[in-house]
Design a protein around this motif. Structure first.
Motif, PDB file in Angstrom:
ATOM      1  N   SER A 164       0.821  -1.255   0.055  1.00 36.43           N
ATOM      2  CA  SER A 164       0.042   0.091  -0.070  1.00 36.43           C
ATOM      3  C   SER A 164       0.794   1.245   0.038  1.00 36.43           C
ATOM      4  O   SER A 164       1.999   1.182   0.361  1.00 36.43           O
ATOM      5  CB  SER A 164      -0.922   0.132   1.170  1.00 36.43           C
ATOM      6  OG  SER A 164      -0.254   0.395   2.257  1.00 36.43           O
ATOM      7  N   SER A 197      -3.523  -0.979  -1.833  1.00 31.80           N
ATOM      8  CA  SER A 197      -4.306   0.495  -1.904  1.00 31.80           C
ATOM      9  C   SER A 197      -3.370   1.728  -2.310  1.00 31.80           C
ATOM     10  O   SER A 197      -2.247   1.267  -2.215  1.00 31.80           O
ATOM     11  CB  SER A 197      -4.910   0.470  -0.492  1.00 31.80           C
ATOM     12  OG  SER A 197      -4.090   0.943   0.387  1.00 31.80           O
ATOM     13  N   LYS A 199      -3.712   5.940  -3.541  1.00 31.17           N
ATOM     14  CA  LYS A 199      -4.438   7.090  -4.052  1.00 31.17           C
ATOM     15  C   LYS A 199      -3.599   7.961  -4.939  1.00 31.17           C
ATOM     16  O   LYS A 199      -2.649   8.156  -4.714  1.00 31.17           O
ATOM     17  CB  LYS A 199      -4.623   7.965  -2.553  1.00 31.17           C
ATOM     18  CG  LYS A 199      -5.499   7.365  -1.717  1.00 31.17           C
ATOM     19  CD  LYS A 199      -5.526   8.292  -0.348  1.00 31.17           C
ATOM     20  CE  LYS A 199      -6.042   7.430   0.847  1.00 31.17           C
ATOM     21  NZ  LYS A 199      -5.405   8.333   2.005  1.00 31.17           N
ATOM     22  N   ALA A 227      -8.612  -4.971  -3.649  1.00 33.07           N
ATOM     23  CA  ALA A 227      -7.757  -3.692  -3.694  1.00 33.07           C
ATOM     24  C   ALA A 227      -8.709  -2.498  -3.705  1.00 33.07           C
ATOM     25  O   ALA A 227      -9.707  -2.485  -3.952  1.00 33.07           O
ATOM     26  CB  ALA A 227      -6.847  -3.722  -4.946  1.00 33.07           C
ATOM     27  N   ALA A 228      -8.114  -1.345  -3.330  1.00 36.93           N
ATOM     28  CA  ALA A 228      -8.712  -0.164  -3.152  1.00 36.93           C
ATOM     29  C   ALA A 228      -7.787   1.003  -3.936  1.00 36.93           C
ATOM     30  O   ALA A 228      -6.948   1.105  -3.491  1.00 36.93           O
ATOM     31  CB  ALA A 228      -9.276   0.240  -1.777  1.00 36.93           C
ATOM     32  N   SER A 255     -13.056  -5.611  -5.273  1.00 34.92           N
ATOM     33  CA  SER A 255     -12.486  -4.432  -5.152  1.00 34.92           C
ATOM     34  C   SER A 255     -12.990  -3.199  -4.989  1.00 34.92           C
ATOM     35  O   SER A 255     -14.315  -3.171  -5.448  1.00 34.92           O
ATOM     36  CB  SER A 255     -11.633  -4.350  -6.855  1.00 34.92           C
ATOM     37  OG  SER A 255     -12.466  -4.179  -7.650  1.00 34.92           O
TER      38      SER A 255
END
Ligand code: ATP
Ligand code: MG
Lengths: 441, 253
Positions: A164, A197, A199, A227-228, A255
């Motif tokens: 992550s 994960s 962003k 997963a994100a 997901s």
């Protein structure tokens, strides 16, 4: 004669292609060739094409854009400072006229197999080999074909299983138009493997205000099991910029994918977002905000493809259109026969600030499964007069009162961004945009 | 302070105010009563600057200036305040942020310096106490999800914050429970002084037990048809409006 595509316009790009020498191996070279061939067969869509009915791209084809391929960089820390929305310590990949500017970027050492870097340095990475070009098909999409023909660089973000990245990864694209009208073909590949994960902020900006620009980007995103990925795509180029983007997302079981597409306008802007829910219990949230004025045209086309049972999608797009601005929202939700127990929601809300602004909204639900919950709704109207009067009756001037209401309207989208820092910065940008303050702090 | 002369106003082809006269002096409290639909809220809206109504004739001066010429915000900046009969909900606009902007606009117009965040919070605390308002209400969006009574209380809170010189209160007492009515009335009384005037629109004499008016008027069919002292309110409470309607038709006949 087929009038949904036109061929004049492609020659310029073919000529450019013949001079173009991209990085990478033979596979890439043949993919590029195949793509340019496909483009010249296909041509560019005209307004007779159902998906391009309201969006006339011919102004883009008339532009005389320079593709910069050398390795000379001019931008300084000062130049990029106004655009560092993800925080001083965020991970930053800077692309100057489409080329990776390593000196201005700040990337941590790759650890535990995580790669946060530029694509052309990683053409041999197994994930690039197996995923690049897999989700963004160019057979029927002229602008994906065009982008693929000129594939050269962009971001490559790879989070292996169970990995992550806590910080926001900011992919910053700057079109420096101070010397000439420029074109760039950003190509991003984001792979989040099982249980990982990530962003991401993908943002587009212009330097200069006299010459036009054209950003033709393609971003492929794979969100594997459990997963994100959270994305924010910010288009904050100038009012004469042209921008056509394709974001192609593939999600597998369990997901989560969340995207906010924020558009501040341009000459012609078209965001294509295509999400395939290709595994059970995948969840997608699509938020969109467009704030446009002048003669800007912004077209958001989304397609959520429910290809598996028990998935969830929720879409909310909001727009504020002033002066002669034109907006298009075309949101298609496809629920395939196997996709039982689908939950799919869609909503599009618009405020017209002037009598000359135009919004064209077209929701499309195509449902082939029988056990589904789907809804869609669209509203286009003026600012709430009652609320406006209430604010003014307390001493707040008309312009500020309108800004108050518009900011509140826009905030509903920005609020969904999980990084508080990014959220605050975006809110500042939104306020400046709505108050027509033409600068970054 | 406020002078209204033969005011006639309409919405589309509906005549609502039909030659209304009213004078309010500095420091006075005037109550306006009258049957539903007689034009009370219309009058209040016109005074606050709502543009839905077309003023056909008549004049309204406020401290000698033509009030009808001013934008709603300029009226507020000059001290006119309307407590709405139906305060509107504004999702996404925080009460505190909104009020801070409002108060600083008004201070600017008065030639005073803007309040900084600390001063503003201090003032808010003080005034919240005055109307016994819950802290969480100021953190929420303007009137969003407020109960009927909370909305009314918020109007009085805003009035206390903005310290107007002419406050028009349109049925601020409707929908309030007995305790809230007392709290709101105390809030208003605390604001009463020799320079501040009130126009209190109400259906109930009960409110006037708390906020004792200097004058009571009856607005009927777009006109002030009867004026008196606070005793008139008692009479109306007991007898209703029929005797006034009869008086008027007797005069006409
Ligand atoms: N925007 C409008 N369009 C049409 N008619 C209107 C409008 N606003 C007010 N009216 C009418 O004007 C008349 C006066 O309304 P107003 O709200 O001023 O009454 P009021 O005296 O405040 O009544 P209440 O005691 O019920 O609050 C009513 O008949 C009402 O229906
Ligand atoms: Mg009323």
């Amino acid at each position: 004669m087929n009038t949904t595509f036109q061929h004049n316009g492609t020659e310029v790009f073919v000529r450019e292609f013949n001079k173009f020498k991209g990085a990478g191996n033979g596979t890439l070279t043949s993919m590029r060739k195949d793509a340019i061939n496909r483009l010249s067969e296909l041509g560019f869509p005209t307004t007779k094409h159902e998906e391009w009915k309201y969006t006339n791209i011919s102004p883009i084809l008339k532009g005389d854009f320079t593709l910069i391929t050398d390795d000379q960089f001019f931008l300084t820390q000062e130049d990029i400072k106004p655009f560092l929305f993800a925080g001083k310590n965020s991970i930053l990949l800077v692309f100057e006229n489409g080329r990776f500017n390593e000196a201005l970027s700040s990337i941590p050492e790759n650890s535990e197999g995580i790669v946060l870097g530029n694509l052309s340095d990683h053409f041999t990475h197994p994930a690039v080999k197996s995923h690049l070009g897999k989700y963004a098909g160019y057979k029927d999409e002229s602008f994906i074909a065009l982008n693929t023909a000129f594939v050269n660089d962009g971001a490559f973000l790879y989070i292996p299983a169970n990995g992550s990245c806590e910080q926001v990864v900011h992919i910053l694209y700057l079109n420096d138009t101070r010397k000439h009208a420029t074109v760039m073909y950003p190509r991003n590949l984001i792979v989040a493997e099982k249980n990982s994960s990530l962003k991401v902020l993908e943002s587009y900006h212009t330097l200069g205000h006299i010459n036009q620009s054209f950003s033709n980007s393609v971003t492929e995103i794979l969100v594997e099991e459990n997963a994100a990925v959270e994305m924010c795509k910010l288009q904050a180029e100038n009012a004469i910029a042209n921008h056509i983007s394709h974001t192609e997302v593939n999600q597998t079981a369990n997901s989560r994918f969340n995207i906010s597409t924020i558009t501040f306008g341009g000459n012609v802007v078209r965001n294509n977002l295509h999400i395939v829910l290709d595994g059970v219990q995948a969840e997608a949230r699509l938020y969109g905000l467009y704030l446009i004025d002048g003669k800007e045209l912004v077209d958001n086309h989304t397609l959520v493809d429910h290809a598996s049972p028990n998935c969830y999608s929720n879409e909310l797009y909001k727009g504020i259109l002033d002066e002669h601005a034109q907006g298009v929202f075309n949101g298609k939700v496809l629920v395939r026969q196997d996709a039982q127990k689908t939950n799919a929601y869609q909503s599009n809300k618009n405020i017209l600030m002037s009598d000359d602004a135009v919004m064209n909204t077209k929701p499309q639900l195509e449902i082939f499964a029988d056990d589904v919950k789907c809804s869609h709704g669209a509203t286009t109207g003026q600012l709430d007069e009652e609320a406006l009067f209430y604010l003014r009756s307390r001493g707040i001037g008309e312009k500020d009162a309108k800004a108050f209401l518009n900011i509140a309207f826009a905030a509903e989208i920005i609020r969904n961004i999980s990084s508080q820092y990014l959220q605050d910065r975006l809110m500042q940008l939104v306020e400046a945009r709505l108050k027509k303050i033409n600068s970054y702090e | 302070m406020l002078k209204i002369k033969s005011l006639r106003a309409r919405v589309e082809d509906k005549q609502i105010l039909k030659g209304l006269n009213l004078e309010v002096g500095a420091g006075e409290v005037h109550a306006i009563m009258g049957p539903n639909g007689s034009g009370k809220s219309t009058l209040a809206s016109i005074l606050a600057g709502r543009e839905d109504f077309e003023v056909e004739s008549g004049e309204v001066t406020y401290n000698g200036e033509d009030l009808l010429e001013m934008s709603p915000e300029d009226r507020a900046r000059k001290g006119v305040f309307l407590a709405f009969q139906y305060p509107v909900e504004i999702p996404g606009v925080s009460n505190a942020n909104f009020l801070k902007t409002a108060i600083n606009e008004i201070r600017k117009a008065r030639g005073e310096s803007a309040l900084d965040s600390k001063e503003f919070l201090q003032l808010m605390k003080e005034k919240m106490k005055l109307v016994e308002m819950d802290k969480t209400m100021t953190q929420r969006s303007v009137n969003e999800g407020f109960s009927g009574g909370e909305k009314k209380r918020n109007e009085v809170f805003q009035m206390a914050m903005l310290e107007p010189s002419l406050a028009i209160m349109d049925e601020t007492d409707s929908g309030l429970d007995i305790d809230a009515l007392r709290i709101v009335a105390n809030g208003v009384n605390a604001l009463r002084n020799e320079n501040r005037s009130f126009v209190v629109i109400t259906h109930y004499q009960r409110l006037l037990d708390y906020i004792v008016p200097d004058y009571v008027h009856v607005l009927y069919d777009g006109k002030i048809v009867k004026s008196g002292k606070k005793e008139l309110a008692f009479e109306l409470e007991q007898k209703g409006y029929d005797w006034i309607k009869e008086e008027i038709s007797a005069v006409k006949a």
